[in-house]
Design a protein around this motif. Structure first.
Motif, PDB file in Angstrom:
ATOM      1  N   LYS A 133       0.985  -1.318   0.111  1.00  0.00           N
ATOM      2  CA  LYS A 133       0.022   0.109   0.174  1.00  0.00           C
ATOM      3  C   LYS A 133       0.839   1.062  -0.054  1.00  0.00           C
ATOM      4  N   THR A 134       2.290   0.952   0.099  1.00  0.00           N
ATOM      5  CA  THR A 134       3.191   2.298   0.005  1.00  0.00           C
ATOM      6  C   THR A 134       3.369   2.381  -1.463  1.00  0.00           C
ATOM      7  N   GLY A 135       3.224   3.499  -1.946  1.00  0.00           N
ATOM      8  CA  GLY A 135       3.580   4.136  -3.094  1.00  0.00           C
ATOM      9  C   GLY A 135       4.738   4.911  -3.361  1.00  0.00           C
ATOM     10  N   LYS A 136       5.253   5.548  -2.254  1.00  0.00           N
ATOM     11  CA  LYS A 136       6.879   6.121  -2.232  1.00  0.00           C
ATOM     12  C   LYS A 136       7.460   5.877  -0.929  1.00  0.00           C
ATOM     13  N   ILE A 137       8.885   5.950  -0.974  1.00  0.00           N
ATOM     14  CA  ILE A 137       9.766   5.777   0.167  1.00  0.00           C
ATOM     15  C   ILE A 137      10.734   7.113  -0.128  1.00  0.00           C
ATOM     16  N   ASN A 138      10.653   8.009   0.907  1.00  0.00           N
ATOM     17  CA  ASN A 138      11.365   9.070   0.812  1.00  0.00           C
ATOM     18  C   ASN A 138      11.163   9.810  -0.593  1.00  0.00           C
ATOM     19  N   GLY A 139       9.786   9.786  -1.077  1.00  0.00           N
ATOM     20  CA  GLY A 139       9.685  10.381  -2.091  1.00  0.00           C
ATOM     21  C   GLY A 139      10.035   9.736  -3.316  1.00  0.00           C
ATOM     22  N   ILE A 140      10.379   8.446  -3.391  1.00  0.00           N
ATOM     23  CA  ILE A 140      10.973   7.664  -4.395  1.00  0.00           C
ATOM     24  C   ILE A 140       9.829   6.679  -4.734  1.00  0.00           C
ATOM     25  N   PRO A 141       9.129   6.611  -5.949  1.00  0.00           N
ATOM     26  CA  PRO A 141       8.289   5.679  -6.260  1.00  0.00           C
ATOM     27  C   PRO A 141       8.946   4.071  -6.120  1.00  0.00           C
ATOM     28  N   TYR A 142       7.749   3.504  -5.203  1.00  0.00           N
ATOM     29  CA  TYR A 142       8.138   2.202  -4.636  1.00  0.00           C
ATOM     30  C   TYR A 142       7.140   1.101  -5.013  1.00  0.00           C
ATOM     31  N   GLN A 143       7.404   0.025  -5.476  1.00  0.00           N
ATOM     32  CA  GLN A 143       6.357  -1.207  -5.485  1.00  0.00           C
ATOM     33  C   GLN A 143       7.085  -2.482  -5.121  1.00  0.00           C
ATOM     34  N   ILE A 144       6.430  -3.351  -4.674  1.00  0.00           N
ATOM     35  CA  ILE A 144       6.713  -4.628  -4.194  1.00  0.00           C
ATOM     36  C   ILE A 144       6.054  -5.798  -4.926  1.00  0.00           C
ATOM     37  N   TYR A 145       6.884  -6.592  -5.411  1.00  0.00           N
ATOM     38  CA  TYR A 145       6.450  -7.864  -6.248  1.00  0.00           C
ATOM     39  C   TYR A 145       6.915  -9.257  -5.707  1.00  0.00           C
ATOM     40  N   PHE A 146       5.775 -10.042  -5.849  1.00  0.00           N
ATOM     41  CA  PHE A 146       5.917 -11.381  -5.048  1.00  0.00           C
ATOM     42  C   PHE A 146       6.363 -12.433  -6.106  1.00  0.00           C
ATOM     43  N   ASN A 147       7.122 -13.342  -5.522  1.00  0.00           N
ATOM     44  CA  ASN A 147       7.208 -14.888  -5.819  1.00  0.00           C
ATOM     45  C   ASN A 147       6.707 -15.714  -4.954  1.00  0.00           C
ATOM     46  N   SER A 148       5.918 -16.542  -5.569  1.00  0.00           N
ATOM     47  CA  SER A 148       5.442 -17.685  -4.659  1.00  0.00           C
ATOM     48  C   SER A 148       5.380 -18.952  -5.115  1.00  0.00           C
ATOM     49  N   CYS A 149       5.831 -20.183  -4.259  1.00  0.00           N
ATOM     50  CA  CYS A 149       6.181 -19.551  -2.829  1.00  0.00           C
ATOM     51  C   CYS A 149       7.406 -19.030  -2.728  1.00  0.00           C
ATOM     52  N   ASN A 150       8.418 -18.920  -3.603  1.00  0.00           N
ATOM     53  CA  ASN A 150       9.674 -18.440  -3.563  1.00  0.00           C
ATOM     54  C   ASN A 150      10.226 -17.991  -5.059  1.00  0.00           C
ATOM     55  N   LEU A 151      11.202 -17.448  -5.340  1.00  0.00           N
ATOM     56  CA  LEU A 151      11.686 -17.160  -6.559  1.00  0.00           C
ATOM     57  C   LEU A 151      12.049 -18.498  -7.439  1.00  0.00           C
ATOM     58  N   GLU A 152      12.868 -19.392  -6.744  1.00  0.00           N
ATOM     59  CA  GLU A 152      13.299 -20.590  -7.392  1.00  0.00           C
ATOM     60  C   GLU A 152      11.832 -21.528  -7.736  1.00  0.00           C
ATOM     61  N   HIS A 153      10.780 -21.521  -6.897  1.00  0.00           N
ATOM     62  CA  HIS A 153       9.462 -21.958  -7.532  1.00  0.00           C
ATOM     63  C   HIS A 153       9.026 -21.418  -8.681  1.00  0.00           C
ATOM     64  N   VAL A 154       9.380 -20.174  -8.990  1.00  0.00           N
ATOM     65  CA  VAL A 154       8.696 -19.455  -9.980  1.00  0.00           C
ATOM     66  C   VAL A 154       9.530 -19.741 -11.372  1.00  0.00           C
ATOM     67  N   LEU A 155      10.889 -19.552 -11.139  1.00  0.00           N
ATOM     68  CA  LEU A 155      11.908 -19.573 -12.162  1.00  0.00           C
ATOM     69  C   LEU A 155      12.164 -20.935 -12.607  1.00  0.00           C
ATOM     70  N   TYR A 156      11.976 -21.827 -11.518  1.00  0.00           N
ATOM     71  CA  TYR A 156      12.779 -23.332 -11.913  1.00  0.00           C
ATOM     72  C   TYR A 156      11.483 -24.310 -11.810  1.00  0.00           C
ATOM     73  N   GLY A 157      10.423 -23.857 -11.168  1.00  0.00           N
ATOM     74  CA  GLY A 157       9.193 -24.830 -11.433  1.00  0.00           C
ATOM     75  C   GLY A 157       9.115 -26.057 -10.374  1.00  0.00           C
ATOM     76  N   GLU A 158       9.758 -25.832  -9.406  1.00  0.00           N
ATOM     77  CA  GLU A 158      10.076 -27.007  -8.385  1.00  0.00           C
ATOM     78  C   GLU A 158       9.992 -26.103  -6.941  1.00  0.00           C
ATOM     79  N   LEU A 159       9.065 -26.590  -6.032  1.00  0.00           N
ATOM     80  CA  LEU A 159       9.116 -26.062  -4.618  1.00  0.00           C
ATOM     81  C   LEU A 159       9.866 -27.088  -3.652  1.00  0.00           C
ATOM     82  N   LYS A 160      11.229 -26.650  -3.335  1.00  0.00           N
ATOM     83  CA  LYS A 160      12.090 -27.538  -2.755  1.00  0.00           C
ATOM     84  C   LYS A 160      13.163 -26.538  -2.036  1.00  0.00           C
ATOM     85  N   ASP A 161      13.791 -27.192  -1.069  1.00  0.00           N
ATOM     86  CA  ASP A 161      14.627 -26.590  -0.117  1.00  0.00           C
ATOM     87  C   ASP A 161      16.048 -26.613  -0.817  1.00  0.00           C
TER      88      ASP A 161
END
Length: 225
Positions: A133-161
């Motif tokens: 819900k935060t659009g700026k941090i100290n005047g700089i435009p800010y957005q946050i993006y998610f990977n679920s469950c994590n980046l490896e899950h998204v990029l490599y297609g397997e949910l593992k440790d």
């Protein structure tokens, strides 16, 4: 003052930068790209809370500003990439079992102490809500993006440790695959089996529901919109 404007990426680990760095630098080639590697989850580090998270992020930005002698006007965007880690699932989907480390699955989490993970999820969920819900941090435009469950899950297609070594190997291979092919990466990240459709806030609404924060989803495609 920098000749080019600066885009800041905040990521959790070195392998995140390794996987995405060349892609983002190619896409934002008219700007200067700087990565802040947190070496962990900034939403859970140093007893951070919803009340202090913006200050913590701004401290990281100020560090880059000081190191490279940027002025405030040099910064045009902060792009923050996080793992969801199943943060929005119901407490009943956290299974207490005899495991050394937390284990993620697409329909539950295994943990040695379910109450600790439930409390972690509540805390992190509140911080993520504040950030999305935060659009700026100290005047700089800010957005946050998610990977679920994590980046490896998204990029490599397997949910593992994955070990740190495995992450580094996979990220280097991924970067090589898309080196000079940012269009192909965008096509990949737009794939309907991983990209959550809708506006920025709608994608966050979606990931907060049911078991979605354990399943393979991302809204990183919106970075390129």
């Amino acid at each position: 003052m920098s000749e080019k404007k600066v885009v800041i990426f905040i990521v959790e680990g070195p392998s995140d930068e390794a996987a995405l760095g060349t892609i983002m630098k190619e896409y934002f080639s008219s700007n200067e790209v700087q990565f802040i590697v947190v070496h962990g989850d900034i939403t859970l580090k140093d007893c951070v809370s919803s009340a202090t998270i913006l200050k913590k992020i701004n401290e990281r930005i100020e560090g880059v500003k000081s190191r490279y002698r940027y002025s405030q006007d040099d910064f045009i965007k902060i792009i923050h990439i996080v793992d969801t880690d199943g943060v929005y699932i119901a407490d009943t989907d956290i299974v207490e079992t005899d495991v050394e480390e937390i284990q993620y699955y697409e329909d539950h989490i295994d943990a040695k102490c379910a109450n600790i993970i439930a409390e972690r999820n509540k805390r992190k969920g509140g911080i993520l809500y504040k950030l999305r819900k935060t659009g700026k941090i100290n005047g700089i435009p800010y957005q946050i993006y998610f990977n679920s469950c994590n980046l490896e899950h998204v990029l490599y297609g397997e949910l593992k440790d994955y070990s740190d070594e495995e992450k580094q190997i996979l990220s280097d291979d991924f970067a090589d695959r898309y080196d000079g092919k940012v269009g192909e990466f965008i096509e990949f990240i737009l794939s309907p089996n991983i990209a959550v459709q809708g506006t920025y806030q709608k994608t966050w609404d979606y990931i907060e529901k049911e078991l979605n924060s354990l399943k393979r989803h991302t809204n990183m495609h919106l970075i390129f919109g």
